[in-house]
Design a protein around this motif. Structure first.
Motif, PDB file in Angstrom:
ATOM      1  N   ALA A 457       0.843  -1.193   0.000  1.00 27.32           N
ATOM      2  CA  ALA A 457       0.000   0.000   0.000  1.00 27.32           C
ATOM      3  C   ALA A 457       0.879   1.244   0.000  1.00 27.32           C
ATOM      4  N   VAL A 458       0.436   2.263  -0.717  1.00 26.98           N
ATOM      5  CA  VAL A 458       1.197   3.510  -0.837  1.00 26.98           C
ATOM      6  C   VAL A 458       0.379   4.634  -0.218  1.00 26.98           C
ATOM      7  N   ARG A 459       1.024   5.453   0.623  1.00 26.90           N
ATOM      8  CA  ARG A 459       0.354   6.580   1.249  1.00 26.90           C
ATOM      9  C   ARG A 459       1.203   7.838   1.090  1.00 26.90           C
ATOM     10  N   VAL A 460       0.516   8.979   1.187  1.00 24.26           N
ATOM     11  CA  VAL A 460       1.158  10.276   1.028  1.00 24.26           C
ATOM     12  C   VAL A 460       1.328  10.914   2.396  1.00 24.26           C
ATOM     13  N   LEU A 461       2.516  11.457   2.659  1.00 22.06           N
ATOM     14  CA  LEU A 461       2.738  12.198   3.905  1.00 22.06           C
ATOM     15  C   LEU A 461       2.116  13.576   3.726  1.00 22.06           C
ATOM     16  N   GLU A 462       0.833  13.671   4.127  1.00 22.98           N
ATOM     17  CA  GLU A 462       0.028  14.826   3.767  1.00 22.98           C
ATOM     18  C   GLU A 462       0.120  15.990   4.740  1.00 22.98           C
ATOM     19  N   ALA A 463       0.971  15.930   5.748  1.00 25.63           N
ATOM     20  CA  ALA A 463       1.088  17.060   6.672  1.00 25.63           C
ATOM     21  C   ALA A 463       1.496  18.311   5.888  1.00 25.63           C
ATOM     22  N   LYS A 464       0.848  19.442   6.192  1.00 29.39           N
ATOM     23  CA  LYS A 464       1.078  20.673   5.467  1.00 29.39           C
ATOM     24  C   LYS A 464       2.515  21.136   5.660  1.00 29.39           C
ATOM     25  N   PRO A 465       3.263  21.366   4.535  1.00 28.75           N
ATOM     26  CA  PRO A 465       4.656  21.817   4.682  1.00 28.75           C
ATOM     27  C   PRO A 465       4.708  23.293   5.040  1.00 28.75           C
ATOM     28  N   GLY A 466       5.853  23.708   5.544  1.00 28.51           N
ATOM     29  CA  GLY A 466       6.040  25.122   5.824  1.00 28.51           C
ATOM     30  C   GLY A 466       6.304  25.901   4.545  1.00 28.51           C
ATOM     31  N   ILE A 467       6.542  27.196   4.702  1.00 26.28           N
ATOM     32  CA  ILE A 467       6.762  28.060   3.544  1.00 26.28           C
ATOM     33  C   ILE A 467       8.115  27.760   2.912  1.00 26.28           C
ATOM     34  N   MET A 468       8.312  28.241   1.717  1.00 29.51           N
ATOM     35  CA  MET A 468       9.589  28.056   1.030  1.00 29.51           C
ATOM     36  C   MET A 468      10.715  28.768   1.772  1.00 29.51           C
ATOM     37  N   LEU A 469      11.893  28.206   1.685  1.00 28.17           N
ATOM     38  CA  LEU A 469      13.069  28.845   2.271  1.00 28.17           C
ATOM     39  C   LEU A 469      13.358  30.159   1.549  1.00 28.17           C
ATOM     40  N   GLY A 470      13.627  31.218   2.297  1.00 24.91           N
ATOM     41  CA  GLY A 470      13.986  32.498   1.709  1.00 24.91           C
ATOM     42  C   GLY A 470      12.840  33.471   1.548  1.00 24.91           C
ATOM     43  N   VAL A 471      11.603  33.021   1.744  1.00 29.01           N
ATOM     44  CA  VAL A 471      10.473  33.943   1.652  1.00 29.01           C
ATOM     45  C   VAL A 471      10.635  35.001   2.751  1.00 29.01           C
ATOM     46  N   PRO A 472      10.453  36.288   2.432  1.00 27.35           N
ATOM     47  CA  PRO A 472      10.746  37.351   3.419  1.00 27.35           C
ATOM     48  C   PRO A 472       9.727  37.412   4.558  1.00 27.35           C
ATOM     49  N   VAL A 473       9.591  36.320   5.250  1.00 21.08           N
ATOM     50  CA  VAL A 473       8.694  36.243   6.407  1.00 21.08           C
ATOM     51  C   VAL A 473       9.394  35.382   7.464  1.00 21.08           C
ATOM     52  N   ALA A 474       9.398  35.812   8.709  1.00 26.58           N
ATOM     53  CA  ALA A 474       9.963  34.993   9.790  1.00 26.58           C
ATOM     54  C   ALA A 474       9.093  33.763   9.983  1.00 26.58           C
ATOM     55  N   PHE A 475       9.713  32.592  10.116  1.00 24.28           N
ATOM     56  CA  PHE A 475       8.916  31.357  10.189  1.00 24.28           C
ATOM     57  C   PHE A 475       9.691  30.299  10.955  1.00 24.28           C
ATOM     58  N   GLU A 476       8.953  29.521  11.786  1.00 24.19           N
ATOM     59  CA  GLU A 476       9.505  28.390  12.528  1.00 24.19           C
ATOM     60  C   GLU A 476       8.870  27.112  11.973  1.00 24.19           C
ATOM     61  N   TYR A 477       9.684  26.173  11.521  1.00 25.90           N
ATOM     62  CA  TYR A 477       9.159  24.953  10.906  1.00 25.90           C
ATOM     63  C   TYR A 477       8.830  23.919  11.974  1.00 25.90           C
TER      64      TYR A 477
END
Length: 562
Positions: A457-477
């Motif tokens: 059986a094949v499954r997708v790791l569907e947890a929402k990813p964080g924003i792209m690296l380098g986007v001008p917004v402070a972010f904690e993954y």
């Protein structure tokens, strides 16, 4: 009116004269016009003279039903004349011999008056004829002048039509040459492969513009340059087009040389392929007996654009080779680790510079865990490859300090924001810990990983990813985890594997999931074969516009590190 008749005997010239004088008076009394009387009397005199040639004649006079008078001399010298009379002529008439000399003279004088009147009328008629003749002459002259003008106009019109046809032919020829030049430019600049450009030149020019085409590149081996014509060598040395033939070509912008010993009977046109420097020489033989001047101008421009296309292709190939060498130098071999099998594949794009910022990596941390990394820097070329190398080095440095996947991504995001504010990247990190049945992972704007469980059986790791690296917004993954029992396979990949212009990324992920589910147990045992089996249905059947990375991580029963 009843017809009446009588007969006169004419036996002498005197009798004939008396008869003629009497008939003149009868005609005058009957109202016959002077001109007609003169004609009548001339006919009578002529007829009686012929009749008297036989010695004696009978002149019969008969009135007609319409009031006219018919004169007839029967016999071998027959003569007949009918006079139309406005007033009826009464018969019988006086006998000719009844005329005395006075009346005869009067009749003759009256006849002369009639003749004079007839002559005067004739003179008027002649004057009128002369006038009309002059008028006709003037008209004829005008008609001739008009014909001359019409002929001149027709000649001028034919000349204008010929000039118009020639101008249209020249315009159509120019349009055809410009259309060909535009199409040839598009074909030559459609590829950045110099060998493909060299193949397309003969396809473009033969047979319409050249019977034979030869391309000599100046960086060929000296042995290959031997046997070239003197005109070809002159074009390469001077950078000027050369024409060699039994007769001068007198082509615009082209130097004339004697006929080549290699082609004594047919002319050759040698065109340098020039960009920053002379790339080579294009040598053509004409499709006919000689080169057309207008076509030559177009061929000169084709050669110039071909030289630029070849120069661009070679510069591109040099940059591509440097970038590809740099990128592959940073795609290190995967380490061998107990309980975890790894396999990776990297394929450059089939279009463009072929070098992007896709990368994969796997290395142990100080605590014994293993980090599997996959990432993608936006853009292509040397800059993307350099930034990818910087991210890869920084990621290893942060991971060696003991940071987990989420913290490592947060530090990378902060670094990229400050050092490369206009460049972005995606990344996914998975940590395998010896003795743990779970895998911990974090993603920054990256496509989700796929897991094939031991049962297929094949499954997708569907947890929402964080924003792209380098986007001008402070972010904690954030970190996520999932069970990965022995015999499980985790697939990490870049978007070049699943994204196509004709379909969304979700359809590509579904296609990859089906391909993973179709893998056999033997393919999974040899993880490299499994990677190749996944790439074949995803990429090999179509061209792709982006780089592609695939990293397979399989936990084994000997050491369940997942």
């Amino acid at each position: 009116m009843t017809a009446a008749s009588e007969t006169w005997t004419i036996d002498s010239a005197a009798a004939a004269v008396r008869a003629r004088a009497l008939l003149a008076r009868v005609a005058a009394d009957a109202g016959v016009p002077a001109s007609e009387r003169a004609r009548f009397l001339a006919e009578v005199g002529s007829g009686l003279r012929r009749a008297l040639a036989g010695g004696r004649a009978e002149l019969r006079l008969t009135t007609t039903a319409d009031g006219g008078l018919c004169l007839e001399v029967p016999g071998p010298r027959e003569w007949r004349y009918t006079l139309d009379c406005p007033s009826p002529v009464p018969l019988p008439l006086p006998r000719p011999d009844s005329l005395d000399e006075a009346r005869l003279a009067e009749a003759l004088l009256a006849a002369d008056e009639d003749a004079a009147g007839a002559l005067a009328g004739l003179a008027e008629s002649e004057e009128l004829v002369r006038f009309h003749r002059e008028e006709l002459h003037q008209t004829n002259q005008g008609v001739l002048a008009l014909h001359a003008e019409l002929e001149a106009a027709a000649v001028a019109q034919n000349e204008l039509l010929d000039a118009e046809r020639a101008a249209r032919a020249e315009a159509e020829k120019a349009r055809r040459l410009l259309t060909f030049l535009a199409n040839a430019s598009a074909v030559l600049n459609a590829s950045l492969d110099h060998e493909a450009i060299l193949r397309r030149l003969p396809e473009l020019l033969v047979p319409e513009y050249a019977r034979h085409v030869d391309v000599w590149l100046l960086d060929e081996e000296p042995a290959q340059a031997a046997g070239r014509t003197a005109a070809t060598v002159a074009a390469a040395r001077t950078g000027r087009p050369q024409h060699a033939g039994p007769r001068p070509g007198r082509l615009p912008g082209v130097d004339d040389l004697p006929a080549s010993a290699l082609s004594p009977d047919r002319p050759l046109l040698c065109l340098p392929l020039v960009a920053r420097t002379v790339q080579g020489v294009l040598t053509l033989s004409p499709p006919g007996d000689r080169f057309d001047p207008d076509t030559t101008v177009m061929l000169l421009e084709v050669a110039r654009r071909a030289g630029i296309a070849l120069d661009n292709a070679r510069r591109y190939e040099q940059h591509r080779d440097v970038a590809e060498a740099l990128q592959r130098a940073q795609l290190t071999d995967l380490p061998g680790m107990p309980g975890l099998a790894l396999a990776a594949r990297y394929l450059p794009a089939t279009h463009g510079l072929n070098i992007g910022g896709d990368w994969y990596d796997a290395f142990p941390q100080p605590d014994g865990s293993v980090l599997a990394v996959i990432g993608d820097v936006t853009g292509h070329g040397l800059r993307a490859a350099v930034i990818m190398g910087q991210l890869r080095t920084a990621l290893r440095a942060y991971a060696v300090e003991g940071n987990g996947p989420a913290r490592t991504l947060t530090l990378l995001h902060r670094m990229l924001r400050h050092q490369q504010p206009e460049l972005y990247a995606t990344c996914a990190i998975a940590r395998f810990t010896p003795g743990s049945p779970r895998v911990v992972w974090a993603a920054a704007g990256h496509p989700p990983g796929l897991v094939r469980d031991p049962d297929g059986a094949v499954r997708v790791l569907e947890a929402k990813p964080g924003i792209m690296l380098g986007v001008p917004v402070a972010f904690e993954y954030e970190e996520h985890s999932t069970l990965l029992p022995p015999g499980s396979t985790l697939a990490l990949y870049t978007d070049g594997l699943v994204e196509r212009r004709s379909a969304g990324i979700d359809a590509g992920i579904e296609r990859l999931a089906r391909a993973m589910g179709a893998l056999s147990a033997a393919e999974l045992e040899e993880l490299g074969s499994a990677a190749d089996s996944l790439l074949k249905p995803m990429l090999y059947d179509s061209e792709h516009d982006d780089d592609t990375c695939l990293l397979l991580c399989r936990t084994t029963a000997e050491d369940p590190a997942g």
